[in-house]
Design a protein around this motif. Structure first.
Motif, short mmCIF file in Angstrom:
data_model
loop_
_atom_site.label_atom_id
_atom_site.label_comp_id
_atom_site.label_asym_id
_atom_site.label_seq_id
_atom_site.Cartn_x
_atom_site.Cartn_y
_atom_site.Cartn_z
N GLY A 113 0.95 -1.16 0.04
CA GLY A 113 -0.17 -0.20 -0.04
C GLY A 113 0.92 1.13 0.01
O GLY A 113 1.81 1.36 -0.61
N PHE A 114 0.46 2.30 0.98
CA PHE A 114 1.10 3.46 0.92
C PHE A 114 0.48 4.31 2.01
O PHE A 114 -0.25 3.96 2.89
N TYR A 115 1.30 5.34 2.50
CA TYR A 115 0.86 6.18 3.43
C TYR A 115 1.13 7.58 3.13
O TYR A 115 1.95 7.91 2.40
N TYR A 116 0.59 8.47 4.01
CA TYR A 116 0.86 9.79 3.85
C TYR A 116 0.93 10.65 5.27
O TYR A 116 -0.05 10.17 5.99
N ASP A 117 1.89 11.40 5.52
CA ASP A 117 2.07 12.02 6.84
C ASP A 117 1.46 13.16 7.00
O ASP A 117 1.95 14.11 6.01
N PHE A 118 0.45 13.64 7.74
CA PHE A 118 0.10 15.15 7.65
C PHE A 118 0.45 15.66 9.06
O PHE A 118 0.45 15.02 10.26
N TYR A 119 0.45 17.14 9.08
CA TYR A 119 0.73 17.66 10.45
C TYR A 119 -0.40 18.48 10.52
O TYR A 119 -0.88 19.35 9.81
N SER A 120 -1.20 18.42 11.64
CA SER A 120 -1.93 19.41 12.01
C SER A 120 -2.20 19.57 13.66
O SER A 120 -2.42 18.69 14.35
N GLU A 121 -2.54 20.87 14.15
CA GLU A 121 -2.71 21.07 15.28
C GLU A 121 -4.21 21.21 15.71
O GLU A 121 -4.66 21.28 16.72
N ARG A 122 -4.98 21.22 14.79
CA ARG A 122 -6.61 21.57 14.93
C ARG A 122 -7.28 20.49 14.62
O ARG A 122 -8.46 20.20 14.74
N HIS A 123 -6.82 19.22 13.82
CA HIS A 123 -7.81 18.17 13.53
C HIS A 123 -7.03 16.99 13.70
O HIS A 123 -5.66 16.79 13.62
N THR A 124 -7.63 16.07 14.33
CA THR A 124 -6.87 14.80 14.62
C THR A 124 -7.85 13.66 13.84
O THR A 124 -9.01 13.42 14.04
N PHE A 125 -7.02 13.11 12.92
CA PHE A 125 -7.72 12.16 11.97
C PHE A 125 -8.27 10.93 12.93
O PHE A 125 -7.41 10.26 13.65
N SER A 126 -9.31 10.29 12.35
CA SER A 126 -9.78 8.91 12.72
C SER A 126 -10.22 8.11 11.88
O SER A 126 -10.56 8.67 10.64
N PRO A 127 -10.79 6.80 12.23
CA PRO A 127 -11.27 5.97 10.98
C PRO A 127 -12.68 6.85 10.45
O PRO A 127 -12.99 6.32 9.44
N GLU A 128 -13.27 7.48 11.44
CA GLU A 128 -14.44 8.16 11.09
C GLU A 128 -14.46 9.21 9.86
O GLU A 128 -15.25 9.51 9.09
N ASP A 129 -13.31 9.77 9.54
CA ASP A 129 -12.90 10.63 8.46
C ASP A 129 -12.62 9.90 7.12
O ASP A 129 -12.71 10.53 6.08
N PHE A 130 -12.35 8.50 7.26
CA PHE A 130 -11.99 7.69 5.96
C PHE A 130 -13.05 7.91 4.90
O PHE A 130 -12.60 7.81 3.61
N GLU A 131 -14.36 7.66 5.42
CA GLU A 131 -15.40 7.44 4.13
C GLU A 131 -15.31 8.92 3.42
O GLU A 131 -15.41 9.17 2.16
N ARG A 132 -15.23 10.02 4.19
CA ARG A 132 -15.37 11.46 3.69
C ARG A 132 -13.97 11.40 2.58
O ARG A 132 -13.99 11.95 1.57
N ILE A 133 -12.76 11.16 3.31
CA ILE A 133 -11.98 11.31 2.38
C ILE A 133 -11.66 10.28 1.21
O ILE A 133 -11.44 10.67 -0.18
#
Length: 647
Positions: A113-133
């Protein structure tokens, strides 16, 4: 090859194909044109190319005579290009959805597969975000956006990403130090990347976000914590579905989850990251494995040795570890003297060799130690039992004459074959060659590499070359196990070393009465015991074979009437060497059996009034299969017979 061919007034360039044939094309043609000329099927499958050996996009202009090799989607390199483009697609979708809340960092293709690293102070990603992405990724793929490469100056790239607020990209460019860098654009998204990539987003047909985890920027715990979204992508939905099914099975087999459920081991931050705490059943499992190791080594002419946990730092300087490996070591001080906590066991074994004058008649000497070592692994790479800071190796060092080297390498290869057969593992082989950071002469490295290659060729093992990944003191054979889910695990290794015997002035007296230098093989069969147990847990899904199971049987009574007889059976089996537990709880029989199955105990010995009257037990296998009633003595013999091949 002549430089140019003229056709109908146009100076043509010549393109050499992998089969050696040469075809003329107009200047400015691209690898995509080459693919189209060779057939519609190849044009559909091509995703990138090698031009004179260099990876390139299909849109790269050909302006000179060259060799072109098309990379297709059904190749490992093609799948990597596909997944790398999918990583850009995911980053594009995240930026569309979260805008300035998120900064992008890096996003490589990885195995499966693959991954991507993100930096954010305001949003914490969770599996609940996956469908939208994923939904946004699907929209971007359907838009079939062209993926376009452009080269700009270092200063232009820094200005661009600084204006976008992408400080991590700015840091990457500054650290590269290159006068020009390449960017890739798709729609309004731009990323720093070497490439190559698919021609457009429309080629991406099947992808899935799988998990999210923390990861330090550049793997250093002193840096900011990033959010790593893992995902996978395949050329079609059928392949993706099959992979996701395997992934779900892998989750069920995850050794960290099973380790908790089976009460084998734990980690505790109070103790320290990457340090395993073995619980009673886990410690027993480990002991069974280690006892097996000792027996197998003694059968093959190894001597058991033990070395200290710390050695003076001067010794690590002599070996080259201080200059080449100290970032992975821990140091301490005793009475004003600096000591290194051992990351490897070889130094003590060489000191044992040096404790006596050696003759060619004494060789080979095979020193085996279940040696506990400590290595400073970065916290971002720690992973259950598979990557820890303190672990025990089934480590051995073979000191032999150059003439004996071939036979000793083959002996280790046979040892690996026999042991992996016992556990049901197939495996693949790699030769890892000299790294940039290394010690020793070119001649010694050449001799060592040739010896490993010759042994593999002689025994008929296929192998791949892993350039530049050898140990700093010598090349190595790496054995990669294939488990029940067809995953690869690095465990066994054989390292050939002419250098450390020189540094430690190891000698033997030859037939000619002169002193000569021995050769040293560093080798492990299982590798790190912790890692191997983690692999075993996942390979067997916790259902250990009888000889390896920490609890082989549980005695369960139907009612309190059979308690005394059940206790007597338990004592009898335990005295005979069966690893057995007793369950006399006032619970229904079905409940106790289900719990034993959950604990993955191989056999449940049911005792009711009939068994008590007949002096028997009724064995039930964890799969639910019932065996015929038998006496406790007969069950002991049954266990011994099943386990005897491993004793």
């Amino acid at each position: 090859m002549p430089l140019f061919v003229r056709a109908e007034g146009v100076v043509m360039i010549q393109v050499q194909l992998p089969d050696g044939s040469i075809k003329p094309f107009p200047p400015g043609s691209t690898p995509r044109d080459v693919a189209a000329a060779l057939g519609a099927g190849l044009a559909r499958q091509a995703v990138a190319a090698r031009i004179d050996g260099q990876l390139a996009d299909l849109s790269t202009p050909l302006d000179r005579d060259c060799r072109v090799e098309l990379i297709t989607l059904d190749s490992p390199q093609g799948l990597e290009v596909y997944r790398h483009t999918a990583a850009h697609l995911m980053a594009h979708a995240v930026k569309d959805l979260y805008g300035d809340e998120v900064q992008v960092t890096i996003g490589p293709a990885i195995e499966n597969g693959f991954y991507y690293d993100f930096y954010s102070e305001r949003h914490t990603f969770s599996p609940e975000d996956f469908e939208r992405i994923e939904a946004r990724m699907t929209e971007l793929a359907a838009a079939d956006l062209p993926v376009v490469r452009e080269e700009v100056s270092r200063e232009q790239a820094i200005a661009l990403f600084r204006s976008m607020g992408e400080t991590y990209k700015v840091q990457l460019i500054e650290d590269l130090g290159e006068p020009r860098v390449s960017l890739y654009r798709q729609g309004d998204f731009v990323d720093l990347c070497r490439g190559p990539h698919l021609p457009s987003t429309g080629r991406l047909r099947a992808f899935k976000l799988t998990s999210v985890a923390g990861a330090y920027w550049r793997g250093d715990e002193k840096n900011a914590m990033l959010q790593r979204i893992y995902a996978t992508a395949f050329p079609d939905k059928k392949e993706l579905k099959a992979y996701l099914a395997r992934l779900e099975e892998a989750r069920k087999r995850d050794h960290r989850r099973l380790g908790r459920e089976l009460d084998l081991f734990s980690f505790n931050e109070e103790a320290g990251a990457g340090l395993v705490i073995w619980h009673p059943k886990g410690a027993l499992l480990r002991t069974i494995l280690e006892d097996f190791e000792r027996r197998e080594h003694l059968k093959r002419g190894y001597d058991l040795v033990m070395g200290p946990q710390i050695l003076r730092t001067e010794l690590w300087k002599t070996s080259g570890h201080f200059d080449n490996y100290r970032e992975n070591m821990y140091f301490t001080e005793v009475d004003g003297q600096s000591y290194g906590i051992k990351p490897m066991n070889c130094l003590s074994h060489m000191l044992i060799y040096k404790s006596h004058m050696r003759s060619y008649r004494d060789l080979p000497l095979r020193y085996f130690e279940l040696g506990t070592v400590h290595r400073h692994e970065k916290s971002g790479v720690l992973h259950g039992l598979l990557r820890v800071r303190g672990f025990t190796q089934d480590d051995a060092h073979i000191l032999c004459t150059p003439e004996q080297l071939d036979g000793e390498i083959k002996g280790v290869l046979e040892f690996v074959r026999d042991v992996m057969g016992i556990f049901g593992f197939e495996y693949e082989v790699e030769i890892s060659t000299r790294p940039a950071k290394s010690i020793g002469s070119d001649l010694d490295w050449e001799r060592a590499t040739k010896a490993l290659l010759q042994a593999l060729d002689d025994v008929g093992l296929c192998y791949e070359i892993n350039e530049g990944d050898g140990a700093f003191y010598g090349p190595k054979i790496d054995i990669k196990l294939k488990d029940a889910l067809d995953r690869r695990w690095q465990c066994a290794t054989i390292q050939c070393d002419f250098t450390l015997p020189e540094r430690f002035d190891l000698t033997y007296v030859g037939k000619d009465g002169e002193r000569h230098r021995p050769v040293m093989l560093h080798r492990v069969v299982l590798g790190a015991i912790e890692r191997f147990i983690g692999v075993l847990i996942e390979h067997y899904a916790g259902n250990f074979p009888l000889w390896l199971a920490p609890v082989q049987a549980v005695v369960v009574n139907v009612t309190d009437n059979q308690a005394a007889y059940a206790e007597a059976v338990h004592r009898q089996l335990r005295a005979a060497g069966v690893r057995v537990k007793l369950d006399l709880r006032n619970e229904k029989l079905g409940f106790k059996i289900r719990e034993a199955q959950f604990e993955k105990i191989p056999y449940m010995l049911v005792i009711g009034d009939k068994e008590m009257a007949d002096g028997t037990v009724s064995p039930r296998y964890r799969s639910g299969q019932n065996l015929s009633p038998m006496t406790p003595d007969a069950f002991v013999q049954f266990v011994l017979d099943e386990c005897k091949q491993y004793r």
